[in-house]
Design a protein around this motif. Structure first.
Motif, short mmCIF file in Angstrom:
data_model
loop_
_atom_site.label_atom_id
_atom_site.label_comp_id
_atom_site.label_asym_id
_atom_site.label_seq_id
_atom_site.Cartn_x
_atom_site.Cartn_y
_atom_site.Cartn_z
N LEU A 31 54.10 51.31 29.52
CA LEU A 31 53.15 51.93 30.44
C LEU A 31 52.50 50.89 31.35
CD1 LEU A 31 51.38 54.50 28.09
CD2 LEU A 31 53.16 54.93 29.79
N GLY A 32 52.25 49.70 30.80
CA GLY A 32 51.65 48.65 31.63
C GLY A 32 52.57 48.20 32.74
N VAL A 72 44.16 46.45 37.53
CA VAL A 72 43.18 46.34 36.43
C VAL A 72 42.28 47.57 36.38
CG1 VAL A 72 41.21 45.01 35.57
CG2 VAL A 72 43.25 43.82 36.43
N LEU A 73 41.85 48.04 37.56
CA LEU A 73 41.01 49.25 37.59
C LEU A 73 41.75 50.45 37.00
CD1 LEU A 73 39.26 49.02 41.09
CD2 LEU A 73 38.20 48.77 38.83
N LEU A 74 43.03 50.59 37.36
CA LEU A 74 43.83 51.70 36.85
C LEU A 74 44.00 51.59 35.33
CD1 LEU A 74 45.55 54.20 37.55
CD2 LEU A 74 47.52 52.66 37.80
N ALA A 75 44.26 50.38 34.84
CA ALA A 75 44.45 50.19 33.41
C ALA A 75 43.17 50.48 32.64
CB ALA A 75 44.93 48.77 33.13
N VAL A 76 42.04 50.00 33.16
CA VAL A 76 40.75 50.25 32.49
C VAL A 76 40.41 51.74 32.51
CG1 VAL A 76 38.26 49.82 32.63
CG2 VAL A 76 39.87 47.92 32.91
N ALA A 86 50.15 44.84 32.70
CA ALA A 86 50.17 45.56 33.98
C ALA A 86 49.89 44.62 35.14
CB ALA A 86 49.13 46.69 33.95
N ALA A 87 48.88 43.75 34.98
CA ALA A 87 48.52 42.82 36.06
C ALA A 87 49.64 41.81 36.30
CB ALA A 87 47.21 42.12 35.73
N VAL A 88 50.22 41.27 35.23
CA VAL A 88 51.29 40.28 35.37
C VAL A 88 52.52 40.91 36.03
CG1 VAL A 88 52.91 38.85 34.08
CG2 VAL A 88 50.49 38.84 33.48
N SER A 89 52.84 42.14 35.63
CA SER A 89 53.99 42.81 36.22
C SER A 89 53.80 43.00 37.72
CB SER A 89 54.20 44.17 35.55
OG SER A 89 54.40 44.03 34.17
N ALA A 90 52.63 43.47 38.10
CA ALA A 90 52.35 43.69 39.52
C ALA A 90 52.37 42.37 40.28
CB ALA A 90 51.00 44.38 39.67
N LEU A 91 51.77 41.32 39.70
CA LEU A 91 51.72 40.03 40.37
C LEU A 91 53.12 39.44 40.53
CD1 LEU A 91 49.67 38.01 41.51
CD2 LEU A 91 49.63 36.90 39.27
N TYR A 92 53.95 39.61 39.53
CA TYR A 92 55.33 39.12 39.62
C TYR A 92 56.06 39.80 40.77
CZ TYR A 92 60.22 38.41 38.34
OH TYR A 92 61.55 38.09 38.36
N LEU A 93 55.87 41.08 40.93
CA LEU A 93 56.56 41.80 41.98
C LEU A 93 56.07 41.41 43.37
CD1 LEU A 93 56.82 45.39 40.46
CD2 LEU A 93 58.57 43.64 40.60
N VAL A 94 54.82 41.04 43.47
CA VAL A 94 54.27 40.66 44.78
C VAL A 94 54.68 39.24 45.16
CG1 VAL A 94 52.14 40.22 46.05
CG2 VAL A 94 52.33 42.24 44.59
N VAL A 95 54.59 38.30 44.20
CA VAL A 95 54.77 36.88 44.52
C VAL A 95 56.23 36.44 44.37
CG1 VAL A 95 54.09 34.55 43.87
CG2 VAL A 95 52.41 36.40 43.82
#
Length: 383
Positions: free
Chosen positions: A80-81, A112-116, A128-137
């Motif tokens: 889910l993350g 982070v807001l969505l996960a919280v 969730a944050a690491v996955s999103a950051l990986y996709l962006v950077v």
């Protein structure tokens, strides 16, 4: 000056020996993680044809990195993350473009807001944050509608669970049995160390025993984790679910063992105080502590045999634990009145308390009778 290289060599040898010991006890998780991550990568690349299935081995390692007993729950959280991170990254990158500072900050904030908002735990939130950051950077979305990364996370989580299932397939209770034996053997050894320190009036040895006693809480936590892991393994094995009842009895016993560990810690602290008085310690005290150590060993053997399904053996060990514990209390009780030293009285009291908790752990349903037998051994009048 000549002693310095020898000391350095001894320290290095000690460090290598410690590392070898860690590898000897931790090689299975290493092979388990390596095999699961490699298998997840092969499935995603060879079977599904994904070009860069980063999240397949990553998800497998994250799930296996969790404590046994929590892996099914964590696998769902990881998946889910990753899904939440991928969704947010896709939307933000399409709106703001890849690689900019605004994109990175917005992706992290929204993820982070969505996960919280959905009540995510720390593991899910970070994933969730690491996955999103990986996709962006590292690997910005290419506009494809196929959820490759979500599928990769699903593959990795499934492989991790499958590996856990295979490892525990034949003997799902074996890790818990081993943990029971280690915990009770260490507690028995601790009591023997306290007895030896008091016999010799050795304050340094008494302090070392106290430090060891303070570390016993980690063993009790290991027992609790072992029960959770065994429960998860049994639930995943339909044919072995009938053994879950044995776990419930062990779970009840752990509470009493926790009390016993605390009592031994107090006993060790009183032993340090007694050793500092520099007075002769009655030899009966060492006898009582060694009897108590034997009771601990027999109690551990009883719980291990019960988990293995050897009921007659478990009953025999429980009987021996009962005899040794009562002998410890009786021997310690003979010291009442022989001295007015407060630390000695405290040790006698803790021998009694430890015996009660130990026998209650072996026989959870015999609560009142245990108290009566222990007090009778101590020479106290019946209630």
């Amino acid at each position: 000056m000549s002693r310095m290289p020898r000391r350095i060599g001894t320290a290095r040898f000690g460090g290598l020996r410690t590392a070898a010991g860690r590898l000897r006890h931790g090689w299975r998780p290493v092979l388990e993680a390596t095999g699961a991550a490699t298998a997840a990568w092969l499935l995603a690349t060879r079977l599904l044809g994904h070009p860069q299935p980063f999240f397949a081995p990553a998800a497998a390692l994250i799930v296996l990195g969790q404590a046994r007993g929590q892996r099914v729950h964590r696998a769902v959280e990881v998946i889910l993350g990753v899904a939440a991170g991928v969704l947010v990254a896709d939307l933000v990158v399409q709106a703001l473009g890849p690689g900019s500072t605004w994109t990175v900050g917005t992706v992290i904030l929204l993820t982070v807001l969505l996960a919280v908002a959905f009540g995510a735990t720390g593991v899910t939130l970070v994933q969730a944050a690491v996955s999103a950051l990986y996709l962006v950077v590292v690997a910005p979305p290419d506009g494809s509608l196929v959820p490759f990364r979500f599928v990769d996370a699903l593959v990795g989580g499934a492989v991790a669970l499958a590996v856990s299932l295979l490892v525990d397939a034949r003997h799902p209770l074996a890790p818990l049995v081993a943990e029971v034996r280690r915990t009770f053997d260490e507690l028995a050894g601790l009591l023997g160390s306290i007895a030896a320190a008091l016999d010799q009036g050795d304050e340094a040895a008494a302090l070392a025993a106290l430090r060891q006693a303070r570390g016993m809480d980690a063993r009790v936590d290991g027992l609790r984790d072992g029960v959770l892991a065994a429960g998860e393994a049994l639930r995943l094995h339909v044919r072995r679910r009938r053994h879950i009842g044995r776990l419930r009895s062990v779970d009840e016993s752990i509470r009493q063992i926790d009390y016993a560990v605390r009592n031994v810690r107090v006993l060790a602290r009183a032993g340090v105080t007694l050793s500092r008085l520099h007075t002769s310690t009655p030899p009966e005290l060492g006898v009582a502590l060694r009897c108590l150590a034997e009771a601990v060993r027999q109690a551990g053997a009883a719980l291990a045999a019960d988990l293995d399904g050897h009921d007659e053996t478990a009953d025999e060990h429980a009987r021996r634990a009962d005899e040794s514990a009562l002998a410890a209390v009786h021997t310690a009780g003979q010291l009442f009145g022989a001295t007015q030293a407060l630390p000695l009285a405290m040790i006698i009291g803790q021998v009694r308390a430890t015996a009660i908790d130990l026998l209650r752990g072996v026989n959870p349903e015999d609560d009142v009778a245990v108290l009566a037998r222990v007090d009778d051994a101590l020479g106290l009048p019946p209630l």
